[in-house]
Design an enzyme around this catalytic site. Sequence first.
Site, mmCIF file in Angstrom:
data_model
loop_
_atom_site.group_PDB
_atom_site.id
_atom_site.type_symbol
_atom_site.label_atom_id
_atom_site.label_comp_id
_atom_site.label_asym_id
_atom_site.label_seq_id
_atom_site.Cartn_x
_atom_site.Cartn_y
_atom_site.Cartn_z
ATOM 1 N N HIS B 232 0.814 -1.208 0.000
ATOM 2 C CA HIS B 232 0.000 0.000 0.000
ATOM 3 C C HIS B 232 0.854 1.268 0.000
ATOM 4 O O HIS B 232 0.675 2.115 -0.859
ATOM 5 C CB HIS B 232 -1.054 0.064 1.104
ATOM 6 C CG HIS B 232 -1.851 1.310 0.923
ATOM 7 N ND1 HIS B 232 -2.775 1.435 -0.088
ATOM 8 C CD2 HIS B 232 -1.769 2.522 1.487
ATOM 9 C CE1 HIS B 232 -3.248 2.664 -0.097
ATOM 10 N NE2 HIS B 232 -2.661 3.345 0.842
ATOM 11 N N TYR B 236 1.931 5.551 -2.405
ATOM 12 C CA TYR B 236 2.265 6.945 -2.083
ATOM 13 C C TYR B 236 3.660 7.300 -2.572
ATOM 14 O O TYR B 236 3.967 8.464 -2.806
ATOM 15 C CB TYR B 236 2.074 7.218 -0.587
ATOM 16 C CG TYR B 236 0.624 7.065 -0.273
ATOM 17 C CD1 TYR B 236 -0.290 8.011 -0.745
ATOM 18 C CD2 TYR B 236 0.130 5.943 0.358
ATOM 19 C CE1 TYR B 236 -1.640 7.838 -0.572
ATOM 20 C CE2 TYR B 236 -1.224 5.761 0.547
ATOM 21 C CZ TYR B 236 -2.101 6.716 0.074
ATOM 22 O OH TYR B 236 -3.435 6.525 0.233
ATOM 23 N N HIS B 383 -9.692 0.778 -11.406
ATOM 24 C CA HIS B 383 -9.335 1.766 -10.378
ATOM 25 C C HIS B 383 -7.863 2.169 -10.485
ATOM 26 O O HIS B 383 -7.544 3.346 -10.514
ATOM 27 C CB HIS B 383 -9.634 1.208 -8.986
ATOM 28 C CG HIS B 383 -9.000 1.986 -7.880
ATOM 29 N ND1 HIS B 383 -9.481 3.212 -7.481
ATOM 30 C CD2 HIS B 383 -7.902 1.759 -7.129
ATOM 31 C CE1 HIS B 383 -8.713 3.685 -6.511
ATOM 32 N NE2 HIS B 383 -7.743 2.824 -6.290
ATOM 33 N N PHE B 384 -6.963 1.175 -10.557
ATOM 34 C CA PHE B 384 -5.563 1.629 -10.479
ATOM 35 C C PHE B 384 -5.012 2.127 -11.813
ATOM 36 O O PHE B 384 -3.978 2.765 -11.834
ATOM 37 C CB PHE B 384 -4.641 0.610 -9.781
ATOM 38 C CG PHE B 384 -4.511 -0.738 -10.388
ATOM 39 C CD1 PHE B 384 -3.942 -0.906 -11.630
ATOM 40 C CD2 PHE B 384 -4.924 -1.858 -9.681
ATOM 41 C CE1 PHE B 384 -3.798 -2.168 -12.171
ATOM 42 C CE2 PHE B 384 -4.782 -3.125 -10.213
ATOM 43 C CZ PHE B 384 -4.223 -3.281 -11.468
ATOM 44 N N HIS B 385 -5.729 1.871 -12.917
ATOM 45 C CA HIS B 385 -5.291 2.549 -14.142
ATOM 46 C C HIS B 385 -5.682 4.013 -14.137
ATOM 47 O O HIS B 385 -5.078 4.826 -14.836
ATOM 48 C CB HIS B 385 -5.820 1.850 -15.394
ATOM 49 C CG HIS B 385 -5.004 0.660 -15.761
ATOM 50 N ND1 HIS B 385 -5.235 -0.581 -15.240
ATOM 51 C CD2 HIS B 385 -3.907 0.523 -16.554
ATOM 52 C CE1 HIS B 385 -4.335 -1.434 -15.697
ATOM 53 N NE2 HIS B 385 -3.512 -0.790 -16.492
ATOM 54 N N ARG B 446 -9.956 -10.317 -12.808
ATOM 55 C CA ARG B 446 -8.682 -9.781 -13.286
ATOM 56 C C ARG B 446 -7.692 -10.942 -13.417
ATOM 57 O O ARG B 446 -7.990 -12.071 -13.063
ATOM 58 C CB ARG B 446 -8.143 -8.710 -12.330
ATOM 59 C CG ARG B 446 -7.714 -9.253 -10.983
ATOM 60 C CD ARG B 446 -7.254 -8.149 -10.036
ATOM 61 N NE ARG B 446 -5.920 -7.653 -10.385
ATOM 62 C CZ ARG B 446 -5.110 -7.054 -9.514
ATOM 63 N NH1 ARG B 446 -5.491 -6.872 -8.260
ATOM 64 N NH2 ARG B 446 -3.927 -6.625 -9.883
ATOM 65 N N ARG B 447 -6.500 -10.633 -13.925
ATOM 66 C CA ARG B 447 -5.409 -11.607 -14.013
ATOM 67 C C ARG B 447 -5.858 -12.920 -14.646
ATOM 68 O O ARG B 447 -5.547 -13.993 -14.157
ATOM 69 C CB ARG B 447 -4.831 -11.882 -12.613
ATOM 70 C CG ARG B 447 -4.122 -10.674 -12.038
ATOM 71 C CD ARG B 447 -3.512 -10.938 -10.685
ATOM 72 N NE ARG B 447 -2.488 -9.948 -10.374
ATOM 73 C CZ ARG B 447 -1.858 -9.870 -9.209
ATOM 74 N NH1 ARG B 447 -2.124 -10.717 -8.250
ATOM 75 N NH2 ARG B 447 -0.938 -8.953 -9.011
HETATM 76 C C1 HEM Z 1 -0.968 1.457 -22.882
HETATM 77 C C2 HEM Z 1 -1.523 1.623 -21.724
HETATM 78 C C3 HEM Z 1 -1.996 0.468 -20.867
HETATM 79 C C4 HEM Z 1 -2.781 -0.610 -21.196
HETATM 80 C C5 HEM Z 1 -3.396 -0.904 -22.537
HETATM 81 C C6 HEM Z 1 -2.920 -1.424 -20.011
HETATM 82 C C7 HEM Z 1 -3.658 -2.603 -19.927
HETATM 83 C C8 HEM Z 1 -3.755 -3.419 -18.823
HETATM 84 C C9 HEM Z 1 -4.635 -4.543 -18.676
HETATM 85 C C10 HEM Z 1 -5.628 -5.017 -19.708
HETATM 86 C C11 HEM Z 1 -4.418 -5.097 -17.452
HETATM 87 C C12 HEM Z 1 -5.175 -6.233 -16.787
HETATM 88 C C13 HEM Z 1 -4.719 -7.575 -17.080
HETATM 89 C C14 HEM Z 1 -5.406 -8.610 -16.252
HETATM 90 O O1 HEM Z 1 -5.739 -8.414 -15.059
HETATM 91 O O2 HEM Z 1 -5.613 -9.707 -16.805
HETATM 92 C C15 HEM Z 1 -3.378 -4.324 -16.825
HETATM 93 C C16 HEM Z 1 -2.849 -4.587 -15.565
HETATM 94 C C17 HEM Z 1 -2.024 -3.713 -14.892
HETATM 95 N N1 HEM Z 1 -1.572 -2.473 -15.333
HETATM 96 FE FE1 HEM Z 1 -1.900 -1.688 -17.158
HETATM 97 N N2 HEM Z 1 -2.223 -0.845 -18.989
HETATM 98 C C18 HEM Z 1 -1.655 0.316 -19.463
HETATM 99 C C19 HEM Z 1 -0.896 1.218 -18.757
HETATM 100 C C20 HEM Z 1 -0.538 1.082 -17.439
HETATM 101 C C21 HEM Z 1 0.173 2.056 -16.675
HETATM 102 C C22 HEM Z 1 0.628 3.422 -17.192
HETATM 103 C C23 HEM Z 1 0.342 1.529 -15.444
HETATM 104 C C24 HEM Z 1 1.028 2.121 -14.233
HETATM 105 C C25 HEM Z 1 1.884 3.092 -14.240
HETATM 106 C C26 HEM Z 1 -0.237 0.205 -15.438
HETATM 107 C C27 HEM Z 1 -0.217 -0.672 -14.358
HETATM 108 C C28 HEM Z 1 -0.814 -1.920 -14.333
HETATM 109 C C29 HEM Z 1 -0.741 -2.833 -13.224
HETATM 110 C C30 HEM Z 1 -0.009 -2.617 -11.909
HETATM 111 C C31 HEM Z 1 -1.492 -3.968 -13.575
HETATM 112 C C32 HEM Z 1 -1.758 -5.196 -12.703
HETATM 113 C C33 HEM Z 1 -0.854 -6.291 -13.017
HETATM 114 C C34 HEM Z 1 -1.214 -7.502 -12.201
HETATM 115 O O3 HEM Z 1 -2.408 -7.830 -12.048
HETATM 116 O O4 HEM Z 1 -0.267 -8.124 -11.694
HETATM 117 N N3 HEM Z 1 -0.773 -0.035 -16.655
HETATM 118 N N4 HEM Z 1 -2.999 -3.299 -17.668
HETATM 119 CU CU LIG Z 2 -3.841 0.184 -0.757
#
Ligand code: HEM
Ligand SMILES: [Cu+2]
Lengths: 66, 583
Positions: B232, B236, B383-385, B446-447
């Site tokens: 968490h 920050y 939320h986190f995006h 997710r995932r």
């Molecule tokens: C081109 C832009 C982006 C696209 C298309 C994108 C797409 C995605 C998608 C579809 C997932 C979900 C996958 C799943 O749960 O099966 C994901 C997970 C995630 N994304 Fe992105 N994302 C983008 C940019 C970013 C940015 C800028 C950040 C943070 C700075 C970010 C951080 C994350 C994180 C932390 C996860 C979770 C990974 C996990 O579950 O272990 N993403 N993203």
């Molecule tokens: Cu948190």
Amino acid sequence: MNRPGPVGIALVLAFAVVAVIEFRTVLGMVGIDIAIGPYFAGAAILLVGGAAALFAVPEELTPESV
Amino acid sequence: MEVFANEYPDEAWVVRAALGSAFVALAIGGLMGLIQTLHRTGFYDSLISNADYYTVLTLHGVAMVLLFTIFFLVGFFQWAITDSLGRKSEDIRITKLWYGMMVLGSAMSAVTILGGFVDSGSLSGVEADVLYTFYAPLEAHPLYYMGLAVFIIGTWIAGFDWFRSWWAWKKENPDERMPLRTFMVLTTMLMWYLASLGVAISVVFFLIPWSLGIFDSVNSLLTRTLFWFFGHPVVYFWLMPVYMMWYVIMPKLAGGRLFSDPLARIVFVLFLVLSVPTGIHHQYVDPGIAEGFKFLAMTNTMFLLLPSLLTAFTVVASIEHGARQRGGEGYFGWLTALPWGKPAFTGMTLAGLMFAAAGFSGMINAGMSINYLVHNTLWVVGHFHMTVGTAVALSIMAATYWFLPKITGREIFSRRLGLAQVLLWFIGMVLMGNAMHRAGLAGVPRRTADPTYDQVIYDGAYGAIGELRFQIALGGVLLSLSLVLFFAHLVLSSFDIGERAAATPDSIPAPLSGPEQAPKVLDNIRLWTSIAVVLILITYILPLASIVTDGGGWLGDSYGVIVAEYVLPAVSSTIDIFVGVVA
Ligand code: HEM
Ligand SMILES: [Cu+2]
């Protein structure tokens, strides 16, 4: 109010794109279903409008351009 | 006064290098993001097999939230310290050392993640498909954890480097208040030391020995809890540099001054105190933790809304002041007097707006009971995006348009291009983020490489699920396009195709209400750190004790051969000898 400059138009259109697409869902929630085609076409037109407005943004920033 | 790049060439080199590393990570992460969106929505799923999905997802998560954000942070903080104290690094070799360690650590971890794509040959056993949350029972190659450890130690040395600058400055200026930017850097780093301790213990004492085969098992619940102890507050760590941009750069761009320096200090103190003792809110659904501890974490979490609300107030007040300086009038008319033509300003404003929206879904996540509805669904990803993926990432990209001339001495290439990029990101993220929230409410997990397994149809979504899927894919494509524009812009700026005159140096204007208005106690970072430690002890000692005593000991079920045959006998014979000597 001043006449909006190109940047203002681009910004407003960006919000409009989003509103148009999300609005369809809101209507869906109250039971009004609208075909998807016109909505995405509408959004695309707004998007193109926004891009066109951006081309009219002067590269050097003047007070009038904001 | 000179441009930063010319006044502090060595420091500017490190800042540029750190930003370069951050943007390489962003490019890799962005490519993986595109693959994921198209794969899991079914629009293009033949590029990778489902079995490789976690490799892609691990790379996306690690590249985005560990490498991109933190590399940018260290570069930005180096600038903030050097510029606000007006002094060079005490020893530039140390500065280069921590940067080098961070690069080395990233490379070690990256190799193991990429190994996941290779099924034969010398890399076939090297894998780290454990996601950026890397707690047990998922197990990675030892090099993955070692790389993370080296990376984190690099950030610790960076913090030490900045403290050293401040100590030296204080010797020469004993009666002056700590500059605001320095204050922000130091409080952030203190928070980081406390937070990263949890993950360091987990990695060094449990995960590395386990992956090396020294232990046969670890206590998964323990490593999970130690991860969230860090997981968490790390948000920050992403957010505080962005708050610094909002407090320091936005008022300036708007033509005004920061509304209140003391308020900004209070916000950073609150983050230092409250960030860590909230981590258990990621474990509301975790059966191994008693409900009372979760309630405590929820209470702390709700208090954490306060500094963000204070920030919203201060930043808006500051830019309104700026707008009125520029001739803006009326209740809302001043909004039109803001410098919307500057991509840095527009991008950060849109990022802040989206952060406000995401704050609402964050409150849902934070509610202990309602969290059960959204846990592990795409809602959380939405939320986190909107938070780290936009409030942080878009602010970073936007601020780069302002920041780059300071550290390269050359203007950016084009305002139009910058504006197009930030607007596209905003539109793309509204689509992807909103649709992800709604899909999550419908139960889409997710995932998951293919969420339609077993022909689940997810009834009850507002709007057909097919439409949500389309919006997610479309949003993801727009975001990727925005990234392409961003990188094109960096390349064009670096070749100086725009041939703009070198940036004129400028300074951060003094706040309307300055540090002299702030009670001295605010600068007493020892006091705030002690309070933070006490709160952490209160919230974590009992849950950790119960996890170890009731939940399978330090190492879960079994100690493993090495421990059972060598370590334990050695310990007990040492004790025997000791007892013999004493008796
Ligand atoms: C081109 C832009 C982006 C696209 C298309 C994108 C797409 C995605 C998608 C579809 C997932 C979900 C996958 C799943 O749960 O099966 C994901 C997970 C995630 N994304 Fe992105 N994302 C983008 C940019 C970013 C940015 C800028 C950040 C943070 C700075 C970010 C951080 C994350 C994180 C932390 C996860 C979770 C990974 C996990 O579950 O272990 N993403 N993203
Ligand atoms: Cu948190």
